[in-house]
Design an enzyme around this catalytic site. Structure first.
Site, PDB file in Angstrom:
ATOM      1  N   ASN A 136      29.325  36.974  40.307  1.00  0.00           N
ATOM      2  CA  ASN A 136      29.485  37.098  38.853  1.00  0.00           C
ATOM      3  C   ASN A 136      29.375  35.690  38.277  1.00  0.00           C
ATOM      4  O   ASN A 136      30.302  34.898  38.404  1.00  0.00           O
ATOM      5  CB  ASN A 136      30.858  37.724  38.550  1.00  0.00           C
ATOM      6  CG  ASN A 136      31.129  37.802  37.063  1.00  0.00           C
ATOM      7  OD1 ASN A 136      30.265  37.482  36.246  1.00  0.00           O
ATOM      8  ND2 ASN A 136      32.331  38.230  36.709  1.00  0.00           N
ATOM      9  N   LYS A 176      29.393  34.813  35.328  1.00  0.00           N
ATOM     10  CA  LYS A 176      30.140  34.668  34.054  1.00  0.00           C
ATOM     11  C   LYS A 176      29.265  33.926  33.040  1.00  0.00           C
ATOM     12  O   LYS A 176      28.060  34.135  33.028  1.00  0.00           O
ATOM     13  CB  LYS A 176      31.485  33.995  34.315  1.00  0.00           C
ATOM     14  CG  LYS A 176      32.287  34.735  35.403  1.00  0.00           C
ATOM     15  CD  LYS A 176      33.725  34.363  35.484  1.00  0.00           C
ATOM     16  CE  LYS A 176      34.386  35.201  36.590  1.00  0.00           C
ATOM     17  NZ  LYS A 176      35.808  34.950  36.735  1.00  0.00           N
ATOM     18  N   HIS A 234      35.550  44.108  33.537  1.00  0.00           N
ATOM     19  CA  HIS A 234      36.104  42.881  34.129  1.00  0.00           C
ATOM     20  C   HIS A 234      37.362  42.494  33.352  1.00  0.00           C
ATOM     21  O   HIS A 234      37.434  42.676  32.139  1.00  0.00           O
ATOM     22  CB  HIS A 234      35.061  41.762  34.078  1.00  0.00           C
ATOM     23  CG  HIS A 234      35.474  40.573  34.890  1.00  0.00           C
ATOM     24  ND1 HIS A 234      36.379  39.640  34.421  1.00  0.00           N
ATOM     25  CD2 HIS A 234      35.142  40.193  36.150  1.00  0.00           C
ATOM     26  CE1 HIS A 234      36.572  38.737  35.367  1.00  0.00           C
ATOM     27  NE2 HIS A 234      35.833  39.046  36.424  1.00  0.00           N
ATOM     28  N   GLU A 255      38.402  39.783  32.297  1.00  0.00           N
ATOM     29  CA  GLU A 255      38.191  38.864  31.166  1.00  0.00           C
ATOM     30  C   GLU A 255      37.748  39.627  29.931  1.00  0.00           C
ATOM     31  O   GLU A 255      38.079  39.254  28.801  1.00  0.00           O
ATOM     32  CB  GLU A 255      37.172  37.780  31.562  1.00  0.00           C
ATOM     33  CG  GLU A 255      37.796  36.774  32.512  1.00  0.00           C
ATOM     34  CD  GLU A 255      36.837  36.161  33.515  1.00  0.00           C
ATOM     35  OE1 GLU A 255      35.611  36.236  33.328  1.00  0.00           O
ATOM     36  OE2 GLU A 255      37.339  35.603  34.523  1.00  0.00           O
ATOM     37  N   GLU A 287      40.262  43.225  41.489  1.00  0.00           N
ATOM     38  CA  GLU A 287      40.379  41.792  41.214  1.00  0.00           C
ATOM     39  C   GLU A 287      41.736  41.510  40.576  1.00  0.00           C
ATOM     40  O   GLU A 287      41.894  41.659  39.353  1.00  0.00           O
ATOM     41  CB  GLU A 287      39.292  41.352  40.235  1.00  0.00           C
ATOM     42  CG  GLU A 287      37.885  41.569  40.722  1.00  0.00           C
ATOM     43  CD  GLU A 287      36.894  40.645  40.013  1.00  0.00           C
ATOM     44  OE1 GLU A 287      36.232  39.880  40.713  1.00  0.00           O
ATOM     45  OE2 GLU A 287      36.820  40.673  38.772  1.00  0.00           O
ATOM     46  N   GLY A 320      39.939  32.654  39.533  1.00  0.00           N
ATOM     47  CA  GLY A 320      39.747  31.279  39.071  1.00  0.00           C
ATOM     48  C   GLY A 320      40.965  30.393  39.271  1.00  0.00           C
ATOM     49  O   GLY A 320      41.033  29.290  38.727  1.00  0.00           O
ATOM     50  N   SER A 379      39.173  34.258  43.733  1.00  0.00           N
ATOM     51  CA  SER A 379      39.194  33.059  44.587  1.00  0.00           C
ATOM     52  C   SER A 379      38.694  33.339  46.000  1.00  0.00           C
ATOM     53  O   SER A 379      39.204  32.783  46.977  1.00  0.00           O
ATOM     54  CB  SER A 379      40.592  32.434  44.614  1.00  0.00           C
ATOM     55  OG  SER A 379      40.963  32.031  43.310  1.00  0.00           O
ATOM     56  N   GLY A 393      33.562  31.697  40.919  1.00  0.00           N
ATOM     57  CA  GLY A 393      33.239  30.274  41.104  1.00  0.00           C
ATOM     58  C   GLY A 393      32.328  29.979  42.285  1.00  0.00           C
ATOM     59  O   GLY A 393      31.359  29.214  42.150  1.00  0.00           O
TER      60      GLY A 393
HETATM   61  P1  13P Z   1      36.718  33.622  41.078  1.00  0.00           P
HETATM   62  O1  13P Z   1      35.995  33.910  42.355  1.00  0.00           O
HETATM   63  O2  13P Z   1      36.216  32.390  40.374  1.00  0.00           O
HETATM   64  O3  13P Z   1      38.204  33.627  41.259  1.00  0.00           O
HETATM   65  O4  13P Z   1      36.374  34.823  40.068  1.00  0.00           O
HETATM   66  C1  13P Z   1      36.473  36.125  40.503  1.00  0.00           C
HETATM   67  C2  13P Z   1      35.881  37.015  39.477  1.00  0.00           C
HETATM   68  O5  13P Z   1      36.384  37.133  38.379  1.00  0.00           O
HETATM   69  C3  13P Z   1      34.637  37.718  39.809  1.00  0.00           C
HETATM   70  O6  13P Z   1      34.347  38.696  38.878  1.00  0.00           O
END
Ligand code: 13P
Length: 253
Positions: free
Chosen positions: A9, A11, A98, A100, A170, A176, A216, A238
């Site tokens: 992802n 983002k 998601h 977010e 998640e 993150g 993560s 990330g």
């Molecule tokens: P990270 O791997 O940066 O923690 O993000 C996970 C995520 O939100 C994937 O959709």
């Protein structure tokens, strides 16, 4: 056999050139490492979908996805993107719900149910995200919340249709933050999700659905996470922005 999936992802990262470079580097590395048994997905910002889909077109196990969609196929919805548009770019997947988007854009269970329907109607695969914020985990009510997220946005689907959905667990506190769920925590939640699916549908249906872990996830922990019986891969944030890390994760089954 459930599909093994590692989805990146991206983002809101990468300009056009940076995105193409990243996808090309990942594809080269995946070829070099001979990764064939795992489906690799680039969930890019909309601007990249067409170009990156062209790069992945020749590879059966490498595909693209969007990170969001609108539930209508067209109309006066300024700034939105429909599933028919996403499909026309050559993408196969859409991330729905998601955390977010739930958190910053107030997406509701009802809206997510409509998005899931729109994705499926376009013959695309939803990657439906669920996960609890830290305060819910600390209050020990995470099982209830995940059950509700799944029920309210997916359980209107019939047995045949839910089999087409990919689920991503998640935990918000792990996204993150560098704080990964332990393998036990991940397995516990994935097993709970599968049990919930088996209860609503049946064992075979639940067994056929890929459940990805996100939060993560990186090369140093992916092998252990993916070795859990109910963890079928990862949704990577990330670490998906660096080709070597992303492909190392894909190669860690
Ligand atoms: P990270 O791997 O940066 O923690 O993000 C996970 C995520 O939100 C994937 O959709």
């Amino acid at each position: 056999m459930r599909k093994k999936i590692v989805a990146g992802n991206w983002k809101m990262h990468k300009t056009i050139k940076e995105g193409i470079d990243l996808a090309e580097d990942c594809i080269k590395l995946a070829e070099k490492e001979k990764i064939k048994e795992v489906e690799i997905i680039f969930c890019t910002p909309f601007i990249h979908l067409r170009k990156v889909s062209k790069l992945t077109a020749d590879f059966q196990n490498i595909n693209t996805g969007a990170q969001n969609c609108h539930w209508e196929m067209q109309g006066a919805y300024t700034g939105e993107t429909s599933c028919s548009m996403i499909e026309s770019c050559g993408a196969s997947y859409v991330i729905v719900g998601h955390s977010e988007r739930r958190q910053y854009f107030n997406e509701t269970h009802e809206q997510l149910a409509k998005k899931v329907d729109a994705v499926l109607k376009q013959n695309l695969t939803p990657i439906f995200c669920c996960g609890e914020p830290l305060e819910i985990r600390e209050a020990n009510t995470h099982i209830e919340l995940i059950g509700k997220q799944i029920r309210e946005s997916l359980f209107h689907l019939d047995k045949e249709t839910i089999s087409k959905v990919v689920i991503a667990y998640e935990p918000v506190w792990a996204i993150g933050t560098g704080k990964t769920a332990s393998t036990e925590q991940a397995q516990e939640m994935h097993a709970f999700i599968r049990k919930t699916l088996a209860h609503q549908y049946d064992f075979e249906t639940a067994e056929s659905i890929s459940i990805l872990y996100g939060g993560s996830c990186k090369p140093s922990n992916s092998k252990e996470l993916f070795s859990q019986p109910d963890v079928d891969g990862g949704l990577i944030g990330g670490a998906a922005l660096m080709a070597e890390d992303f492909i190392a994760i894909a190669g860690s089954f």
